[in-house]
Design an enzyme around this catalytic site. Structure first.
Site, short mmCIF file in Angstrom:
data_model
loop_
_atom_site.label_atom_id
_atom_site.label_comp_id
_atom_site.label_asym_id
_atom_site.label_seq_id
_atom_site.Cartn_x
_atom_site.Cartn_y
_atom_site.Cartn_z
CB SER A 17 10.49 9.06 33.82
OG SER A 17 11.25 8.03 33.22
N GLY A 109 13.65 5.83 16.61
CA GLY A 109 13.65 6.71 17.78
C GLY A 109 15.05 6.90 18.33
CG ASP A 111 13.86 6.01 22.83
OD1 ASP A 111 13.77 5.97 21.58
OD2 ASP A 111 12.89 5.79 23.58
#
EC number: 2.7.1.33
Length: 258
Positions: A17, A109, A111
């Site tokens: 998402s 990463g 995130d």
């Protein structure tokens, strides 16, 4: 009528998402998601912006683990807001209150990096274990004194669940839920138990081991869209912050040293 000014829009482009958060007065006043689709078109993203973001922004900060979508979002944001977004990543220079890479930079990463930065910058903790249960299950440790210590990456609950259904002929699709007992008597109940208790024991086991390894106390922060069904099983004191990643992206975006 002029649109109200909201200064920052934060976007987290994930594998499953895409999360959007707008900040006003240092607080999130809008948080929406859209499903990640590698075939997203410019007009689809523009329509989503038109439907959800009836305001102006000064800055847009983006974390993306799906590089193929970066160009589309950059173009839509410029078309819609007339500004160029900033993409945060682990290898830029940031003016933070601690040094995330005290022992040297390594590939991470954006995130995960955002989570770890938010865990230190937004809380008065010295050492934190950060768990993010999304498409992947990431478990990373960070210290205000020593920076990012490292971590583990595993597949997330839904990936494991769907993989089991795809490879077990007699298993049929059913809704997952928090198990009532460790030992269940039905197939669906046993799958739920196996699915969630493995993450319970993984998280609690890593938490206990890093305390022994570093001979320090650690706080536990849990994030991620797939965490809610697991939380009732965790027997260690923790903080749940569904917005941890976007908070970290915002901190990093405002801390970039050009």
């Amino acid at each position: 009528m002029n649109k109200p000014l909201l200064s920052e829009l934060i976007i987290d482009i994930g594998n499953t998402s895409i999360a959007f958060a707008s900040f006003k007065d240092n607080k999130i006043n809008l948080f929406v998601k859209m499903k990640t689709n590698l075939m997203l078109r410019h007009d689809e993203v523009f329509s989503f912006f038109k439907e959800n973001f009836d305001f102006n922004v000064n800055q847009v900060f983006i974390s993306s683990v799906v590089p193929i979508l970066n160009g589309i979002f950059e173009n839509v944001i410029f078309s819609f807001f007339k500004i160029k977004p900033l993409f945060i990543s682990f290898d830029l220079n940031y003016d933070l209150t601690f040094n995330p890479y005290k022992s040297g930079k390594f590939l991470l990463g954006s995130d995960v990096f955002a989570n770890l930065v938010a865990a230190i910058e937004n809380y008065s903790f010295e050492n934190v274990l950060v768990v993010d249960l999304g498409t992947a299950c990431t478990i990373f440790a960070v210290s205000r004194q020593d920076g990012i210590l490292g971590g583990l990456i595993n597949s997330g609950p839904l990936i494991n669940f769907n993989s089991l259904l795809d490879n077990a002929y007699l298993l049929k699709k059913f809704s997952i839920s928090t198990p009532s007992n460790l030992l269940e008597r039905t197939t669906s109940g046993s799958v739920n138990s196996g699915l969630f208790y493995q993450y319970k024991y993984l998280i609690e086991g890593v938490y206990r081991d890093i305390k022994k390894m570093y001979k320090k106390e650690f706080n536990l922060i849990i994030a991620g869209g797939n965490a809610n069904l697991l939380l009732p099983l965790i027997e260690i004191e923790f903080i749940f912050n569904i917005h941890l990643t976007v908070e970290g992206i915002r901190i990093l975006g405002n801390s970039i040293v050009f």
